[in-house]
Design an enzyme around this catalytic site. Structure first.
Site: not given
Ligand code: FNR
Length: 402
Positions: A174, A200, A300
């Protein structure tokens, strides 16, 4: 008047670039109970019938605010729900009379050898879900030989995660603050041995995480021990930003990114560059034109915009636009072996899971993560066999209809 711990926690959430803002709401409808889940509480990982059994236990184990952070979508969770229902719009077309006595799931992605195309997506702050945090996940991916992507807002450092894995991890990025912050993170990730950086790009503005707000306001604990300003700023508590000079003032820079950022990133690092958060053909094409080594289809996990479009529905247009020039990774809503199979049949080269492995972590620590990985791989192998596709290369577009 002194602010309550809960208020301070809400203020903290509002100030976090990766957590985004909470909204105002009136009920707990649509609180994330997922398909097939019941309220039966398993005592051991091996008692689980599907990944939703880990969800039930995780929900029971976690403090409300932490569960809310994990479960939330945005607005009325429209995208979160669509991520599941959209899988139902693609049906499976099994082929009979194929010898599937031997199933082989191995492959290669960006020079990383994979035993399975099921990867672990970057998720922030694992310590909010289990005391061992990212280290438990790292150990689980070591024992299961799975690929782990480490969030930039992880509660453990890349160096410690790689040591616990005994193998490299991919570093998610990020970019906040000045370019110098990004550059420091890149140099550190390269030194630690990360072969890939995952940029991301789908949190361009604040997202309205209503469900999180609902759970936070039900949480009666005093959260100061972890969230008080006395423990330093948000970035002070995120090891991957240590020494970068990142400040919360820099959060607007996320919204300031344009495609030139991808080209600059590509020029500035020896790591391969993956762009995560792509849901349209035009953006997929731009990723490749600006030098990305892979395109990562994701909304996400329904936590960015409340588009109401399931991520799997975005996959065909992205695959068509990429047209085989670079690999395509997919996530958002994957919960079963059939979901993995459908994504690969639609053209993904690998599929990530997010919440399911965190359910395992919250429920049983390392053993829970291992069990979730095992379960999804076992389901996937079963589907491959049933579909008449004994290797990844045998999984074809003709295996799904819409
Ligand atoms: C995320 N996701 C996420 N993505 C990313 O690039 N950096 C991050 O720090 C985070 N943090 C994060 C925290 C939480 C609690 C969740 C649920 C999601 C998104 C993650 O990488 C991914 O794209 C999704 O979680 C995929 O969807 P599902 O499998 O949770 O439905």
């Amino acid at each position: 008047m002194p602010t309550t711990p809960r208020r301070r926690f809400l203020r903290y959430l509002a100030a976090s670039p990766a957590l985004c803002t909470t909204g105002i709401a009136t009920s707990l409808a649509g609180s994330g109970w997922e398909d097939g889940q019941d309220d039966f509480l398993i005592d051991a990982p091996e008692d689980a019938l599907d990944v939703f059994d880990f969800h039930t236990r995780a929900k029971k184990m976690l403090p409300p605010a932490h569960y809310g952070y994990l479960a939330t979508g945005t607005d009325g969770n429209e995208t979160l729900h669509a991520n599941r229902t959209a899988f139902g719009e693609f049906y499976l077309r099994p082929r009979r009379m194929v010898d599937t006595l031997r199933i082989e799931t191995s492959g290669e992605l960006l020079d990383t050898t994979l035993d399975s195309p099921i990867l672990l997506a970057p998720i922030g702050s694992h310590n909010a879900f289990h005391a061992d945090g990212e280290l438990a996940v790292a150990r689980a991916t070591r024992s299961r030989r799975s690929l782990m992507m480490l969030s930039n807002v992880a509660t453990r450092s890349l160096e410690d995660v790689i040591a616990a894995r005994g193998a490299p991890a991919w570093q998610q990025l990020y970019p906040v603050g000045e370019w110098s912050v990004t550059e420091k993170i890149l140099r550190r990730a390269e030194r630690a041995g990360a072969p890939v950086v995952v940029l991301t790009v789908d949190l361009n503005g604040d997202s309205n995480r209503v469900m999180l707000g609902r759970y936070v306001r039900r949480d009666e604990r005093n959260c100061d021990a972890c969230h008080s300003d006395d423990r330093g700023s948000y970035f002070d508590r995120r090891p991957m930003y240590h020494g970068t000079g990142a400040t919360l003032d820099g959060r607007a820079v996320v919204a300031g990114m344009t495609w030139d950022f991808v080209a600059r990133l590509k020029e500035s690092t020896s790591m391969k560059v993956v762009v995560k958060g792509i849901v349209t053909a035009d953006d997929a094409d731009a990723c490749v034109r600006y030098g990305a080594d892979a395109v990562y289809v994701s909304n996400h996990g329904g936590r960015a915009e409340a588009s109401g479009r399931g991520a799997i529905a975005s996959l065909p247009e992205v695959v068509a636009a990429v047209n085989g020039r670079v690999p395509v990774i997919f996530d958002s809503g994957v919960r079963r072996g059939t979901d993995v199979f459908k994504a690969l049949a639609l053209g993904a080269d690998a599929v990530s899971i997010g919440r399911p492995y965190i359910w395992g972590l919250a429920a049983f620590g390392q053993a829970g993560v291992e069990a979730v990985i095992d379960m999804l791989n076992a389901e996937f192998r079963m589907v491959m066999s049933q579909m008449g596709a004994p290797t990844i290369a045998d999984i074809r577009r003709e295996h799904v209809g819409a």
